[in-house]
Design an enzyme around this catalytic site. Structure first.
Site, PDB file in Angstrom:
ATOM      1  N   THR A 236       0.873  -1.174   0.000  1.00  0.00           N
ATOM      2  CA  THR A 236       0.000   0.000   0.000  1.00  0.00           C
ATOM      3  C   THR A 236       0.907   1.220   0.000  1.00  0.00           C
ATOM      4  O   THR A 236       1.560   1.526   0.999  1.00  0.00           O
ATOM      5  CB  THR A 236      -0.932   0.013   1.219  1.00  0.00           C
TER       6      THR A 236
ATOM      7  N   LYS B  10      -7.251   1.629  -3.374  1.00  0.00           N
ATOM      8  CA  LYS B  10      -6.961   1.257  -1.984  1.00  0.00           C
ATOM      9  C   LYS B  10      -7.211   2.442  -1.061  1.00  0.00           C
ATOM     10  O   LYS B  10      -7.648   2.277   0.083  1.00  0.00           O
ATOM     11  CB  LYS B  10      -5.509   0.782  -1.854  1.00  0.00           C
TER      12      LYS B  10
ATOM     13  N   LYS C 114      -0.234   5.628   8.294  1.00  0.00           N
ATOM     14  CA  LYS C 114       0.572   5.720   7.075  1.00  0.00           C
ATOM     15  C   LYS C 114      -0.327   5.766   5.853  1.00  0.00           C
ATOM     16  O   LYS C 114      -0.163   6.600   4.957  1.00  0.00           O
ATOM     17  CB  LYS C 114       1.538   4.533   7.012  1.00  0.00           C
TER      18      LYS C 114
END
Length: 287
Positions: A96, A171, A239
């Site tokens: 990711t 995502k 994050k």
């Protein structure tokens, strides 16, 4: 097929295992070599001392590491996979990361006669272990068709959503939706407790109605029981949300709830919950 898998964290370890169990010839690399040795003892495969060594002669190289900087190191560094991949081979990145680095790597890959897909995953550790991940993919259709039979080893669903970078953008949508759901669930659990209700009984009922979600089904009881030592860590979520909010500032999207939940996660970190599961949002309500 002959494949390489770079990064054996909580997701990569079982994903690489599914490839080996499906009969593919797998070479793994992990920054902590003992983890790669452990994987080789558990599965049929071998380990390499550098990403470049793992990727040599592989038809498909998979990466699943921490962030943009980690990804650049294992892909474009002096011992990165791009230094040894054979012409026509494909890099599939399950990290990711940002859409920017996905586009960057796609350009470099093309210049070197390689192909690239950005393919971040959703489903958590359990999804990886059970081989039922959802995979959001960006890249060329022909490359997608080439790797799909291999990705199917650990995917419940996988969809090509556009050119390089589109997997990472999808995502971000996933994380936006999760952030709001988990905060709503946390408030519901907190309210039920404050109201003197049997919270477990309440959620046993409502999870089957319009309020139901994966988060409610899988996290309501652990939230009630104050259990957070598992699952997707708060540090990782922050994050991901930083990447998402940075992208939103670039494309003009308005994400007020996501930005607020990100700050709530910052409060959880201050409580010592950096490695708690993301459902630990409820902890800040109980202070």
């Amino acid at each position: 097929m002959k494949v390489a898998f770079i990064g054996l964290g909580v997701m990569g370890y079982p994903m690489a295992g599914h490839l080996a169990k499906a009969g593919h010839e797998v070479t793994v690399y992990n920054r902590t070599a003992s983890k790669a040795d452990q994987w080789c003892q558990e599965y049929s495969g071998k380990s390499a001392v550098t990403p470049a060594e793992a990727a040599r002669d592989a038809e498909i190289v998979f990466t699943c590491v921490g962030n943009d900087d980690d990804l650049r190191q294992v892909v474009t560094g002096s011992q990165g996979v791009f230094s040894s991949m054979a012409q026509g081979a494909t890099l599939v990145d399950h990290t990711t990361a940002s859409a920017e680095i996905a586009r960057e790597l796609a350009i470099i890959a093309a210049e070197q006669g390689l192909t690239f897909l950005d393919a971040p995953v959703s489903g958590g550790q359990a999804g990886a272990e059970n081989g039922v991940l959802s995979i959001m993919i960006g890249g060329e259709p022909a490359v997608f068709e080439k790797v799909m039979p291999v990705i199917d080893c650990y995917a419940k669903s996988a969809k090509l959503l556009g050119q390089a970078g589109c997997g990472q953008l999808a995502k971000m949508v996933n994380q936006i939706c999760i952030a709001g759901l988990v905060q709503g669930l946390a408030e519901g659990v907190h309210f039920a407790k404050q109201a003197g209700l049997d919270a477990s009984a309440v959620f046993d009922v409502i999870q089957h109605g319009a309020a139901g979600s994966w988060q409610m089904t899988n996290r309501h009881q652990t939230m009630i029981d104050d259990q957070f030592d598992f699952g997707f860590a708060v540090d990782w979520m922050r994050k991901d949300l930083k990447i998402t909010l940075d992208e939103a500032r670039s494309n003009g999207a308005q994400l007020p709830v996501t930005a607020l939940v990100d700050q709530f996660y910052a409060e959880v970190q201050k409580l010592g919950g950096q490695r708690w599961d993301t459902s630990s949002l409820v902890k800040r309500l109980e202070q």
